[in-house]
Design an enzyme around this catalytic site. Structure first.
Site, PDB file in Angstrom:
ATOM      1  CE  LYS A  51      -2.288 -11.740  -9.353  1.00 27.44           C
ATOM      2  NZ  LYS A  51      -1.894 -12.822  -8.526  1.00 27.44           N
ATOM      3  CD  GLN A  95      -3.094 -14.735  -5.699  1.00 26.05           C
ATOM      4  OE1 GLN A  95      -3.373 -14.157  -6.803  1.00 26.05           O
ATOM      5  NE2 GLN A  95      -2.209 -14.399  -4.793  1.00 26.05           N
ATOM      6  CG  ASP A 118       1.700 -17.174 -11.302  1.00 29.75           C
ATOM      7  OD1 ASP A 118       1.684 -16.058 -11.464  1.00 29.75           O
ATOM      8  OD2 ASP A 118       1.008 -17.547 -10.598  1.00 29.75           O
TER       9      ASP A 118
END
Ligand code: NAD
Length: 280
Positions: A51, A95, A118
Site C-alpha cells: 500500500k 490494517q 476503507d
C-alpha cells in the site's frame, strides 16, 4: 476472456497519478494516507508495504505508523483522534486483523467517516446503502470497476454474490443494485448454491473456500469475479475452479492478478476522493 486485474489496476493508478498532479497544482498540497499497523503478522506487513509503495508511486503523501502487538487500545484511539484533526491526513486506514485486546468496531468508529478510506464506518455503510456519496470498501469497489470494464451497461442483469461479509458480499450487493442488477446474496446456509449460480449473468465469489464455484455452476457468457485468496498445497487459489470455469464463462478474474491489485488501487482512489471532498 481472462480479466487482467494487474493491467486495469495499473491504468487506474496512472489516472490517479495524473489527478494528483492536478490537485497539487490547484491546492498546493497532495492527498495524504496514514496507515496504522499493529503487530508483526507477515501478511499484514506485506499488504502495508504494498500500500505504501503504491501510494508513493501515485504521488500521495504516505505515512505508516507501526505499533507493537501489545500496544494499549487507548493509545491507538487517541492517535486516530489526532489524525482526524490533522489537515494533512486525507485518509486513515487501520490494517486488520487487530490483536484480540483491541476492539475492532471501536477503532473503526473512531475514524472520522470523511477520512475512512476503507469504507467500514457505519456512517459510510449507511450512506452506500442509501445511495449517498461515501467511501466504498476497496475490494468490492475494485470488483465493481472490473465488471464495468467488461459490461458497462448492467441494467437488468442477474448477479449472484457468494458470501455475505461486511467487507465484501454486502457492499458488493449495494454497488450492483445501484446499477439496476437483480441481486441474490448467498451464504453458508443457502439451500442450492449451484442452482442460484446457474441463473447468474454475474457471479462474485467472496467465500474463502478453494475452488467452490465449479464449471457446471456457471452459465455460458457469465462474468465471474473471484475475490478468494486461499493457500493450498497447489499454491494460492481462488474461490472459483479457474480451469473449468474459464471454459464456460465470458470473462473471469485470475487469482492472483485479478481482484487483488484492484483493492490497493481503490484504496488510493478512496484517498484521492476523501481529499477532494475535504476541499469542497
Ligand atoms: P468472511 O469469512 O468474512 O465471509 C465469508 C462468507 O462466505 C460468509 O458470509 C459465509 O456465509 C459465506 N460462506 C461460507 N461458506 C459458504 C458456502 N459453502 N457457500 C456459500 N457461502 C459460504 O470472508 P471475507 O472477508 O469476505 O473473504 C472472503 C475471501 O476473500 C477470503 O478468501 C479472503 O482471503 C478473500 N479476500 C480477498 C481480498 C482481495 O483483495 N482479493 C480482500 C479481502 C478478502
Amino acid at each position: 476472456m481472462i480479466i487482467d486485474g494487474k493491467k486495469i489496476a495499473s491504468e487506474l493508478r496512472e489516472e490517479l497519478k495524473q489527478e494528483v498532479l492536478k490537485l497539487r497544482e490547484k491546492y498546493n498540497k497532495v492527498p495524504g494516507l496514514t496507515v496504522i499497523l499493529i503487530g508483526d503478522m507477515a501478511p499484514s506487513q506485506i499488504y502495508v508495504r504494498n500500500k505504501e509503495k503504491s501510494a508513493i508511486e501515485v504521488g500521495l503523501k504516505s505515512e505508516v505508523l507501526r505499533y507493537k502487538e501489545t500496544i494499549d487500545e487507548k493509545i491507538i484511539l487517541d492517535k486516530i483522534k489526532e489524525l482526524n484533526k490533522d489537515d494533512d491526513v486525507s485518509g486513515i486506514l487501520v490494517q486488520l486483523p487487530l490483536p484480540k485486546h483491541i476492539n475492532k468496531q471501536k477503532v473503526i468508529e473512531t475514524i472520522l467517516p470523511s477520512k475512512d478510506v476503507d469504507g467500514f464506518h457505519p456512517m459510510n455503510v449507511g450512506n452506500l446503502s442509501s445511495g449517498y456519496e461515501s467511501s466504498i470498501p476497496c475490494t468490492p469497489l475494485g470488483c465493481y470497476l472490473l465488471i464495468k470494464k467488461i459490461e458497462p451497461n448492467l441494467n437488468g442483469k442477474k448477479a449472484v454474490i457468494v458470501g455475505r461479509s461486511n467487507l465484501n458480499g454486502k457492499p458488493m450487493t449495494q454497488l450492483l443494485l445501484k446499477e439496476n442488477c437483480t441481486v441474490t446474496i448467498t451464504h453458508s446456509k443457502t439451500k442450492n448454491l449451484k442452482a442460484e449460480c446457474l441463473e447468474a449473468d454475474i457471479i462474485v465469489a467472496a467465500v474463502g473456500i478453494p475452488e467452490l464455484v465449479k464449471g457446471d455452476w456457471v452459465k455460458k457468457d457469465a462474468i465471474i469475479i473471484d475475490v478468494g485468496i486461499n493457500k493450498t498445497n497447489k499454491g494460492i487459489v481462488g474461490d472459483v475452479a479457474f480451469k473449468e470455469v474459464s471454459k464456460v464463462a465470458k470473462a473471469l478474474t485470475p487469482v492472483p492478478g485479478g481482484v487483488g491489485p484492484m483493492t490497493i488501487a481503490c484504496l488510493l482512489k478512496n484517498t484521492v476522493e476523501c481529499f477532494k471532498r475535504s476541499q469542497k
